[in-house]
Design an enzyme around this catalytic site. Structure first.
Site, PDB file in Angstrom:
ATOM      1  N   HIS A  72      -0.238   0.497  -6.844  1.00  0.00           N
ATOM      2  CA  HIS A  72       0.136   1.894  -6.599  1.00  0.00           C
ATOM      3  C   HIS A  72      -0.329   2.865  -7.672  1.00  0.00           C
ATOM      4  CE1 HIS A  72       3.119  -0.734  -4.572  1.00  0.00           C
ATOM      5  NE2 HIS A  72       2.742   0.027  -3.552  1.00  0.00           N
TER       6      HIS A  72
ATOM      7  N   SER B 288       4.267   1.907   1.214  1.00  0.00           N
ATOM      8  CA  SER B 288       4.833   2.085  -0.128  1.00  0.00           C
ATOM      9  C   SER B 288       4.283   3.292  -0.879  1.00  0.00           C
ATOM     10  CB  SER B 288       4.580   0.823  -0.967  1.00  0.00           C
ATOM     11  OG  SER B 288       3.196   0.532  -0.989  1.00  0.00           O
TER      12      SER B 288
ATOM     13  N   ASP C   4       0.979   0.438 -11.082  1.00  0.00           N
ATOM     14  CA  ASP C   4       1.146  -1.019 -11.069  1.00  0.00           C
ATOM     15  C   ASP C   4      -0.044  -1.659 -10.350  1.00  0.00           C
ATOM     16  OD1 ASP C   4       1.596  -0.653  -8.366  1.00  0.00           O
ATOM     17  OD2 ASP C   4       3.689  -1.302  -8.388  1.00  0.00           O
TER      18      ASP C   4
END
Ligand code: NAG
Ligand code: NAG
Ligand code: NAG
Ligand code: NAG
Ligand code: NAG
Ligand code: NAG
Ligand code: NAG
Ligand code: NAG
Length: 377
Positions: free
Chosen positions: A338, A37, A335
């Site tokens: 990340h 991600s 978040d």
């Protein structure tokens, strides 16, 4: 204070010189992106079984992306794949593999495709368990790329040959560490054996790409994974807090893994003719930021809380109902897992132009422009 004019300033100067030369055409024919991600630009949007926590195609994701679009990037704006592609002369990351219709796949190979899938890791089972249910494993990512090269070669051998000049950007391994820490009871662990297996998987994936024609690899090591807001919360619950306020057990694994990846890559470069690599030490990059808060190249003032997220450390996950901070460039974390757009911008500049402090043995600029550099350092 001692850090003023530190390594980030040197990088800024190198980039300034590049700007003076004017980088009109991209420095490589194509960029191919693999991993998790940190660099996924929306593949998971196309995986039906992929659950909410493993996708990012809803607000507040993308609040600083053009059009405020939640594209599937796990960021408020661009992510690391975009920002590295930008430094190489592209508008952003190449598009997600799963977004491309069959007829566009081969044409798109000439400028690049992003195969990365949030939640995936070095182990094929990572991300395909209770957390994300289904993601593209690295084996699938490499397999899909290999298939496309084979088809492309059968159409146009010359064009497909340019894969060797293209950049292969890979970010993987963090999710393996997260799952290991979360699900494996300490008494059943043999950390050395686990990390050795991960590095063996890594080597196999890289050999797969090499076999398909890849030669230039930019590898991002897992960072201090215990420092993201979700793990900081766990650190306090488990009373396992290290000197940075992070989950000690997770950071210990990261610190053990880095030299193993470094030596695996060095070994591969000796074994595989023409293979070149640039390894970014994102552990030392993170430490540098934790050790030197006010540095002119960036001004992160919130190093522990997520910009988007509820609860302590903002670790409750980001969605439209979560708290959203205003001064997003001051936050290291976007978040619960990340980094922010601002944080990855700093990291991309390092990966591209670092003068030998956080990126080894060469940086990406040197990797893609093997002729002698005129560095003003
Ligand atoms: C597109 O689909 C056809 C038919 O299913 C298949 O033969 C071909 O290999 C596909 N092309 C690519 C690039 O996947
Ligand atoms: C990509 O890989 C998956 C899993 O192996 C496979 O089902 C799919 O057909 C592949 N797609 C292409 C275009 O190669
Ligand atoms: C193959 O690719 C090369 C380089 O991109 C191009 O110059 C050439 O025209 C292509 N040949 C065919 C038959 O399409
Ligand atoms: C852990 O694994 C390593 C590597 O396989 C092995 O050498 C070591 O003996 C193991 N340690 C324990 C406590 O089993
Ligand atoms: C990889 O995943 C398999 C299946 O879940 C598991 O048995 C194995 O222990 C994992 N290996 C590592 C190194 O995590
Ligand atoms: C890439 O590796 C080859 C050996 O495989 C070496 O001769 C060459 O100098 C390397 N290029 C760069 C840019 O380091
Ligand atoms: C950060 O500070 C610690 C001491 O607290 C030191 O061990 C570490 O090497 C420093 N890292 C960097 C990259 O400055
Ligand atoms: C960081 O703050 C300093 C001092 O206020 C300022 O000069 C510098 O431009 C800021 N850097 C960034 C990247 O905003």
């Amino acid at each position: 204070m001692a850090s003023r004019g530190g390594p980030f300033t040197l990088v800024a100067l190198c980039l300034f010189e590049l700007a003076l030369h004017g980088a009109a055409a991209p420095l490589v024919p194509a960029v191919f992106v693999f991993g998790d991600s940190m660099v996924d630009v929306g593949n998971n949007n196309y995986i039906e079984k992929c659950k909410v926590g493993c996708r990012a195609d809803y607000p507040h994701f993308g609040v600083d992306y053009p059009g405020q679009a939640p594209t599937g990037r796990f960021s408020n704006g661009y992510n690391l794949a975009d920002q590295l592609a930008q430094l190489l002369g592209f508008a952003e990351s190449p598009p997600p593999f799963l977004s491309l219709p069959n007829a566009s796949l081969i044409p798109q190979m000439s400028t690049g495709i992003n195969f990365a899938s949030g939640g995936s890791g070095l182990n094929d089972s990572t991300g395909n368990g209770p957390v994300c249910r289904h993601v593209l494993s690295l084996t699938e990512q490499v397999g899909n790329f290999t298939n496309l090269v084979r088809l492309w070669k059968s159409e146009n051998q010359t064009a497909a040959g340019r894969v060797s000049e293209s950049l292969f950007f890979i970010s993987t391994g963090s999710n393996d560490l997260f799952e290991y820490i979360d699900f494996k009871a300490p008494k059943n662990r043999n950390d050395t054996e686990f990390l050795q297996q991960l590095v063996a998987f890594y080597s196999d994936h890289l050999k797969g790409l090499y076999g398909a024609g890849a030669r230039r690899f930019s590898v991002l090591s897992p960072s201090l994974v215990g420092c993201c807001p979700s793990q900081r919360l766990i650190a306090h619950k488990r009373k396992d807090v290290d000197k940075y306020g992070c989950l000690g057990a997770a950071n210990t694994l990261s610190n053990q893994l880095y030299p193993m990846i470094a030596s695996m890559l060095h070994g591969l470069s000796l074994e595989l003719p023409g293979m070149n690599y640039s390894l970014a030490d994102s552990i030392r990059m993170a430490e540098f930021i934790f050790n030197n808060t006010h540095t002119p190249a960036y001004n992160f003032t919130v190093l522990d809380w997520a910009c988007c997220g509820s609860g302590k450390f903002g670790a409750g996950g980001c969605d439209a109902s979560a708290r959203l901070c205003n001064n997003r460039d001051k936050y290291l974390f976007w978040d619960d897992y990340h980094p922010s757009n601002a944080a990855t911008e700093v990291a991309a500049k390092e990966i591209f132009g670092d003068p030998g402090i956080f990126v080894h043995p060469i940086n990406v600029q040197q990797l893609v422009e093997p002729r002698p550099q005129r560095m003003i350092i």
